[in-house]
Motif scaffolding. Structure first.
Motif, mmCIF file in Angstrom:
data_model
loop_
_atom_site.group_PDB
_atom_site.id
_atom_site.type_symbol
_atom_site.label_atom_id
_atom_site.label_comp_id
_atom_site.label_asym_id
_atom_site.label_seq_id
_atom_site.Cartn_x
_atom_site.Cartn_y
_atom_site.Cartn_z
ATOM 1 N N THR A 72 0.843 -1.200 0.000
ATOM 2 C CA THR A 72 0.000 0.000 0.000
ATOM 3 C C THR A 72 0.880 1.252 0.000
ATOM 4 O OG1 THR A 72 -1.528 -1.274 1.358
ATOM 5 C CG2 THR A 72 -1.972 1.066 1.167
ATOM 6 N N VAL A 168 -16.755 9.806 -14.298
ATOM 7 C CA VAL A 168 -16.178 8.461 -14.156
ATOM 8 C C VAL A 168 -15.894 8.168 -12.693
ATOM 9 C CG1 VAL A 168 -14.226 6.996 -14.775
ATOM 10 C CG2 VAL A 168 -15.241 8.495 -16.490
ATOM 11 N N GLY A 169 -15.355 9.152 -11.994
ATOM 12 C CA GLY A 169 -15.029 8.972 -10.579
ATOM 13 C C GLY A 169 -16.258 8.657 -9.755
ATOM 14 N N ILE A 170 -17.337 9.380 -10.000
ATOM 15 C CA ILE A 170 -18.566 9.122 -9.228
ATOM 16 C C ILE A 170 -19.113 7.737 -9.564
ATOM 17 C CG2 ILE A 170 -20.996 9.817 -9.035
ATOM 18 C CD1 ILE A 170 -19.997 12.734 -9.258
ATOM 19 N N CYS A 172 -17.370 5.146 -10.519
ATOM 20 C CA CYS A 172 -16.513 4.148 -9.853
ATOM 21 C C CYS A 172 -16.767 4.142 -8.348
ATOM 22 C CB CYS A 172 -15.049 4.439 -10.135
ATOM 23 S SG CYS A 172 -14.605 4.093 -11.829
ATOM 24 N N ALA A 173 -16.983 5.326 -7.758
ATOM 25 C CA ALA A 173 -17.233 5.397 -6.317
ATOM 26 C C ALA A 173 -18.514 4.652 -5.958
ATOM 27 C CB ALA A 173 -17.317 6.853 -5.870
ATOM 28 N N ALA A 176 -17.677 1.024 -6.102
ATOM 29 C CA ALA A 176 -16.907 0.615 -4.931
ATOM 30 C C ALA A 176 -17.782 0.535 -3.691
ATOM 31 C CB ALA A 176 -15.761 1.605 -4.704
ATOM 32 N N LEU A 179 -19.754 -2.583 -3.796
ATOM 33 C CA LEU A 179 -18.862 -3.709 -3.499
ATOM 34 C C LEU A 179 -18.621 -3.845 -1.999
ATOM 35 C CD1 LEU A 179 -16.854 -5.811 -4.755
ATOM 36 C CD2 LEU A 179 -15.122 -4.041 -4.542
ATOM 37 N N ILE A 180 -18.318 -2.737 -1.351
ATOM 38 C CA ILE A 180 -18.048 -2.773 0.099
ATOM 39 C C ILE A 180 -19.304 -3.175 0.858
ATOM 40 C CG2 ILE A 180 -17.416 -1.336 2.083
ATOM 41 C CD1 ILE A 180 -15.687 0.311 0.064
ATOM 42 N N ARG A 182 -21.680 -5.100 -0.189
ATOM 43 C CA ARG A 182 -21.849 -6.547 -0.371
ATOM 44 C C ARG A 182 -20.961 -7.313 0.591
ATOM 45 N NH1 ARG A 182 -21.119 -9.084 -6.117
ATOM 46 N NH2 ARG A 182 -21.401 -10.975 -4.917
ATOM 47 N N LEU A 183 -19.717 -6.847 0.700
ATOM 48 C CA LEU A 183 -18.765 -7.530 1.585
ATOM 49 C C LEU A 183 -19.195 -7.450 3.033
ATOM 50 C CD1 LEU A 183 -15.354 -6.498 0.045
ATOM 51 C CD2 LEU A 183 -16.342 -8.779 0.153
ATOM 52 N N ARG A 186 -21.974 -9.762 3.708
ATOM 53 C CA ARG A 186 -21.477 -11.142 3.754
ATOM 54 C C ARG A 186 -20.877 -11.450 5.120
ATOM 55 N NH1 ARG A 186 -17.214 -12.548 2.871
ATOM 56 N NH2 ARG A 186 -17.001 -14.763 2.964
#
Lengths: 187, 456
Positions: A72, A168-170, A172-173, A176, A179-180, A182-183, A186
């Motif tokens: 990182t 594009v940034g919005i 992708c945000a 993301a 995605l978070i 969903r995780l 889970r």
């Protein structure tokens, strides 16, 4: 003194037990980091005797300790150098540099993930490494195509880069965030 | 008094010990790589939007695409791990086939499975000391073969084995799955043993040894006058014609005998080098016991085994091939079994009354512990036919790095020789184990002693 001797003996034992493929994976992590820093950072700073060793250390550290936060830090240092070069020094944003940095950052990231779970003395199946690289290659290819298309589109729009980056940034945000979420559901 | 706070325990309770449902954490956990991907994606996007730089947004694209591609399908079940090993009759030095299999019943492939196996040091399995990194397709399996050789008798474990799985491009990892060890039975190699001498006391009903009792058998005991009940085919016509009176040939009955193998397991001496190396006391004891048991069981005798140790394990006397296999199985569990109690108290642990008075008792002992010599003397005093087989390695020495160690070793040797001499004086034959024919002379002496009428 005694501790140092013991550590040297341990390192010697590790080297004696190490196998080729895990070593190559770690070497690839270091190589990705070094090239990424070389492409991203301003040439003056890379040539400097003060910063060069530090940058090399940052690039190589994830290969030595792939389970730590080194990868990182290394990625952040690469991007910091990129911003410094384009904003501070005033270098042009060139397509090949963006693609190279994005590719090497992702390869370094995914190979560090592999090195983190791959013991240094493991007997490694070629299928496993081949499959891993194939997946990484597919991701890199799709990203490169996206980069070429987007930068071309931004050039066509001539000055609309800020708007495009925002859209594009919005997007992708939002992706993301989904995605978070969903995780978290889970877990 | 207030109620006690209900706090979560630091260590998850086990299924056996805990009340209610067992603790079950998620089998799959996010790795540091997932955290890194999410962090870098978010940070690059933030910088891109803040600085109005589309190139920074594009640098986040591989991380976002990689994470999305990896996590499009999530694993649901943990991998299954099994160990397979040879079930065949393996003898020391023989070939062993073992394998560790990882099964994937999930809907996604396992990108990386790191498989580690621990095996007995006496199983020289190829590459078993290294982890294996493999990949397992979805709804499939992969088997890691571990061929090798078994170097020493006993129940040699293959395992436990552990697998750690990474899936979704290394973004998720499974908690280690561990499977219990599986034992491989390695039987002792039987050194050739052959004893031609008669048994001191044949006590059964049928068998191969001539007994001291008259009866139907093959060994001529003498000629005597005919008596009612004698069979006509027993009439000795030559003697009858010469003496003008009917005479019959009297024979001794053929009977089997009981052999008791008494294994001294009070301690282990010497360093075992496996089947191709040096033999420790227990190596010699087990291999000699197997050879002696095989010999007498083939001759139709009854063989029983007994441990001279804390557990005092015992195998009942029986005959035949089945008993031979049972003996081999019983010998697999022989291990040092020291008795920690005071030596005077140990007299009650080992009961001489367990031994048949007519049995031939073969004591396999290194004769290092004074209690072993006492036990031999007691057996002889009680009228048993005893043969002591010395199992101490010829190169046994006192360990230690002090200046006085060689001298102490010589003193110990002298003391041991003194004990052996005293035992021989008391009528206990002591012979070193040397395989075929090594016990013939001693067995002949014991058989002669048995001819002397007993009476005390």
């Amino acid at each position: 003194m005694f501790k140092l001797g013991a550590q040297i003996d341990a390192a010697r034992g590790v080297l004696a037990q190490a196998t080729a493929l895990p070593f190559l994976v770690r070497a690839a992590v270091a190589l990705c980091g070094l090239i990424a820093i070389g492409v991203a950072w301003p040439a003056e700073l890379i040539a400097s005797q003060l910063t060069a060793p530090l940058l090399m250390l940052v690039a190589i550290y994830p290969a030595v300790a792939p389970r730590g936060r080194g990868a990182t830090s290394s990625a952040l240092v690469v991007v910091a150098g990129w911003i410094a070069d384009t904003v501070g020094v005033g270098a042009h944003v060139e397509l090949w540099r963006v693609i190279t940095i994005a590719t090497l950052l992702y390869l370094g990231h995914t190979l560090t993930a592999l090195a983190a779970v791959l013991p240094y003395d493991a007997i490694v199946s070629f299928d496993m490494v081949g499959g891993w690289l194939l997946r990484a290659g597919a991701v890199v290819l799709v990203s490169a195509v996206l980069t070429v298309a987007t930068l071309g589109l931004s050039a066509d729009l001539a000055g609309g880069a800020f708007v495009l980056a925002t859209i594009v940034g919005i997007a992708c945000a939002v992706g993301a965030t989904i995605l978070i979420a969903r995780l978290l559901r889970r877990a | 008094m207030t109620d006690r706070l209900s706090l979560r325990t630091a260590v998850p309770p086990t299924a056996a010990g805990g009340e209610g449902e067992a603790w079950a954490g998620p089998a799959w956990v996010p790795t540091r790589a997932l955290g890194r991907a999410v962090l870098l994606t978010g940070l690059f996007l933030l910088l891109g939007v803040a600085l109005g730089r589309v190139d920074l947004v594009l640098m986040a694209a591989p991380f976002a695409i990689g994470a999305a591609a990896g996590l499009r399908r999530m694993p649901r079940s943990a991998p299954e791990l099994t160990i397979t090993a040879d079930e065949e009759h393996i003898v020391e030095g023989g070939h062993v086939e073992a394998a560790v299999t990882v099964s994937n019943t999930d809907v996604i492939p396992y990108d990386l499975v790191v498989l580690r196996t621990r095996t007995s040091p006496w199983l020289k399995l190829e590459q078993a000391d290294r982890p294996f990194a493999i990949t397992v397709p979805r709804d499939g399996w992969y088997s890691v073969q571990l061929p090798g050789d078994a170097m020493r008798w006993g129940r040699q474990p293959v395992g436990p084995a552990a697998a750690r799985v990474a899936a979704c491009g290394g973004l998720l990892a499974c908690r280690p799955v561990v499977v219990e060890a599986r034992g491989v039975r390695v039987y002792p190699v039987t050194e050739p043993f052959n004893a031609t001498e008669a048994m001191p006391a044949a006590a059964g009903l049928v068998g191969n040894h001539r007994s001291r009792r008259p009866g139907e058998g093959g060994e001529l005991a003498g000629v005597r006058p005919f008596a009612p009940g004698d069979r006509l085919r027993r009439i000795d016509w030559r003697v009858s014609l010469r003496t003008r009176d009917l005479h019959v040939a009297a024979t001794l009955s053929d009977r089997d005998a009981e052999v008791v193998l008494l294994l001294d397991v009070l301690g282990e001496i010497g360093l075992s080098g496996g089947v191709a190396g040096s033999a420790s006391v227990l190596d010699t004891t087990v291999r000699a016991s197997a050879a002696i048991a095989e010999h007498y069981l083939q001759r139709g005798d009854r063989v029983s085994l007994l441990e001279y140790g804390a557990a005092a394990r015992r195998l009942r006397p029986a005959t035949g091939r089945r008993q031979y296999l049972t003996v081999l199985e019983w010998l697999l569990d022989v291990r040092p079994d020291p008795v920690e109690v005071d030596e005077n108290d140990y007299d009650n642990v080992f009961g001489i009354h367990h031994l048949s008075s007519d049995a031939l008792v073969m004591v396999l002992t290194p004769l290092v512990d004074p209690r072993s010599a006492d036990m031999l003397a007691q057996l002889t005093q009680s009228g048993r036919y005893v043969v002591a087989v010395d199992t101490l390695p010829a190169d046994a020495k006192v360990t230690g790095g002090g200046n006085w160690t060689p001298l102490a070793g010589r003193l110990w040797r002298l003391e041991r020789e003194n004990v052996l001499g005293r035992l021989r004086e008391h009528g206990v034959p002591v012979v070193a184990w040397a395989g075929a024919g090594s016990l013939d002379l001693v067995l002949r002496d014991v058989a002669r002693l048995a001819l002397i009428p007993r009476g005390r």
